[in-house]
Design an enzyme around this catalytic site. Sequence first.
Site, PDB file in Angstrom:
ATOM      1  CE  LYS A  29       7.219  -7.230 -34.804  1.00 51.08           C
ATOM      2  NZ  LYS A  29       7.148  -5.727 -34.998  1.00 51.08           N
ATOM      3  CD  GLU A  73      -4.526 -12.383 -27.842  1.00 52.35           C
ATOM      4  OE1 GLU A  73      -3.337 -12.675 -27.868  1.00 52.35           O
ATOM      5  OE2 GLU A  73      -4.872 -11.316 -27.151  1.00 52.35           O
ATOM      6  N   GLY A 101       3.445  -3.983 -36.291  1.00 49.22           N
ATOM      7  CA  GLY A 101       2.269  -4.871 -36.845  1.00 49.22           C
ATOM      8  C   GLY A 101       1.481  -4.067 -37.636  1.00 49.22           C
ATOM      9  NE  ARG A 102       1.531   1.476 -34.141  1.00 50.73           N
ATOM     10  CZ  ARG A 102       2.347   0.833 -33.327  1.00 50.73           C
ATOM     11  NH1 ARG A 102       2.400  -0.639 -33.119  1.00 50.73           N
ATOM     12  NH2 ARG A 102       3.191   1.593 -32.728  1.00 50.73           N
ATOM     13  CD  GLU A 113      -0.721  -1.188 -30.966  1.00 52.40           C
ATOM     14  OE1 GLU A 113      -1.071  -2.279 -30.251  1.00 52.40           O
ATOM     15  OE2 GLU A 113      -0.665  -1.498 -32.292  1.00 52.40           O
ATOM     16  CG  HIS A 160     -29.796   6.405 -41.117  1.00 53.71           C
ATOM     17  ND1 HIS A 160     -30.854   6.768 -41.306  1.00 53.71           N
ATOM     18  CD2 HIS A 160     -28.848   6.467 -42.313  1.00 53.71           C
ATOM     19  CE1 HIS A 160     -30.945   7.214 -42.514  1.00 53.71           C
ATOM     20  NE2 HIS A 160     -29.702   6.973 -43.067  1.00 53.71           N
ATOM     21  CE  LYS A 179       0.172  -8.492 -26.165  1.00 56.14           C
ATOM     22  NZ  LYS A 179       1.254  -8.701 -27.339  1.00 56.14           N
TER      23      LYS A 179
HETATM   24  C1  G6Q Z   1       0.929  -3.637 -33.726  1.00 57.62           C
HETATM   25  C2  G6Q Z   1       1.092  -4.286 -32.425  1.00 57.62           C
HETATM   26  C3  G6Q Z   1       0.287  -5.459 -32.217  1.00 57.62           C
HETATM   27  C4  G6Q Z   1       0.588  -6.740 -32.880  1.00 57.62           C
HETATM   28  C5  G6Q Z   1      -0.093  -7.888 -32.392  1.00 57.62           C
HETATM   29  C6  G6Q Z   1       0.162  -9.166 -32.881  1.00 57.62           C
HETATM   30  O1  G6Q Z   1       1.570  -2.655 -34.259  1.00 57.62           O
HETATM   31  O2  G6Q Z   1       2.428  -4.420 -32.341  1.00 57.62           O
HETATM   32  O3  G6Q Z   1      -1.127  -5.232 -32.694  1.00 57.62           O
HETATM   33  O4  G6Q Z   1       0.570  -6.575 -34.357  1.00 57.62           O
HETATM   34  O5  G6Q Z   1      -0.127  -8.101 -31.016  1.00 57.62           O
HETATM   35  O6  G6Q Z   1       1.756  -9.492 -32.857  1.00 57.62           O
HETATM   36  P1  G6Q Z   1       2.219 -10.620 -33.639  1.00 57.62           P
HETATM   37  O7  G6Q Z   1       2.127 -10.424 -35.062  1.00 57.62           O
HETATM   38  O8  G6Q Z   1       3.583 -10.784 -33.080  1.00 57.62           O
HETATM   39  O9  G6Q Z   1       1.528 -11.909 -33.152  1.00 57.62           O
END
Ligand code: G6Q
Length: 400
Positions: free
Chosen positions: A86, A92, A143-144, A230, A261, A376
Amino acid sequence: AKFANDVHAGKIVNGKGEKFTTVVQIGIGGSDLGPRALYLALENWAKTNHTLKMQAAFISNVDPDDASAVLNNIDVEHALFIVVSKSGTTLETLTNAAFVEDALKKAGVDPSKHMLACTSETSPLANNDKFLDSFYMDDYIGGRYSSSSAVGCCVLSLAFGPEVFARLMAGAHAADETAKEKDILKNPALLDALIGVYERNFLGYATTAVLPYSQALSRFPAHLQQLDMESNGKSVNRFGEKVNYVTGPIIFGEPGTNGQHSFYQLLHQGKTIVPLQFIGFKDSQIGNDVVIEGSTSQKKLDANVSAQIVAFACGKDDENPNKNFDGGRPSSIIIGQQLNPETLGALLAHFENKVMFQGFVWNINSFDQEGVQLGKVLAKRVLAHDTDGALAVYSDLLEI
Ligand code: G6Q
C-alpha cells in the site's frame, strides 16, 4: 477481472508468447496474511471443482531463504509476480521485489513482462513503467482489512478466476449486512464481539484461541492474529487518553484435530482459562470421502468438535487429581455447510466486524498500528550503523 481473464485466455503472455501458469504475491503483513489465508482456504476446493486457473505462492519475509525457496519451487519463466504494498515503502517488500527482479534477469527473463504492482495511487510504486500493469487500493484501507480490495483481488482472481473472487465478496457482503442488524441475536459479529468483551473485561481472560476444524483454514488463525491484535492491542482511547481497562486479547490457534495433539493439554488442564472459538463445517471440500469403521473422515473430524466443546465445558471428575478436568472452559462455535468462496467471505467479514465492534466498545482506534513503527525505525538505524548502547552490542553480536 479483465486482466485476469486476459491472462487465462492467453492474451497476456510471457516474452516467449507462452501462457503464465503461476502467480506469486510479494508483500508482508496485511499485504500477505489475508490473501495467503484465503488462497490456501480455497486452493483444494478449486482443484476439486476444476477451477484452479493458476497456482499461487507467496513471498513475505525479508529472509532470503523465503524468496529463494519459492523461486526454487516454481517455473519463473511462466510466473507473474505481484508486488503488493500500500505504502510502496516497506523494506521487506522492496527488498524481495529487487531479489525477484535480479533472479528473473539471471534467468534471462525481462522483469517488466512478469511483474505487476498493487499499491495506492500516492505511493512511489504507482505509475511505474517497470511493471506490466498496476492495480490500486484506496489508501485509507488498513492492510489487515485489505483482503477484499485489490490486494486480495489480484492474486485470487488470477488463481481462481474473477467469478470466484466475486462469490467471496458476495459472502462478505452478506455478513456485512447482518452486522447492521440492531437485534443482537441476528447480528453474529456483534454477539461475538460482546461475548469477547465479557470474557476479557468481566471474567479477566487474557487469551482467545481460534480453532478451525478445517485444514484449509490453516493460515486463518494467523490472519486473525494480525487483524485482532494489531487493531485492538492498544492502551489509549481514541482521544489519546490512557485507558484503565484491558483491551484486545492475545489470539492464537491451529486447525483441529491437529491442535488436540499439541497445546490442548494446557487448554484442558492448565492454570490459565482460554476462551475458545471453534469453526466447523458439516461437509468437507471434497464431498464424499471414504467410510472407515462406519464413518467418513469428515464425520470423525466433526465428532471431535462436539467432544472437545463438551469436555472443555463439563470437565470430568476423577479421584486421581492428574486425571481430573475442572471444566468451565467457555467456547463458541461458527458452523457452516461447507468452506467455499461464499462462506469464506462471510467468515472473513464476520471477524473484521467483530474486531471493529470491540474497538467501538473499548473506544480505541482499531485502524492504526503505531506499535509496529518503533522496531522499523531502529532496524533502519542498525543498517545505517547509527547505533550505541544495547543496539550496538546486539548489532555486533549478529555481525551486521
Ligand atoms: C496492516 C499493517 C501492516 C502492513 C504491512 C505492509 O494492517 O499496516 O501489516 O500491511 O506493514 O505494508 P505495505 O502494504 O504498505 O507494504
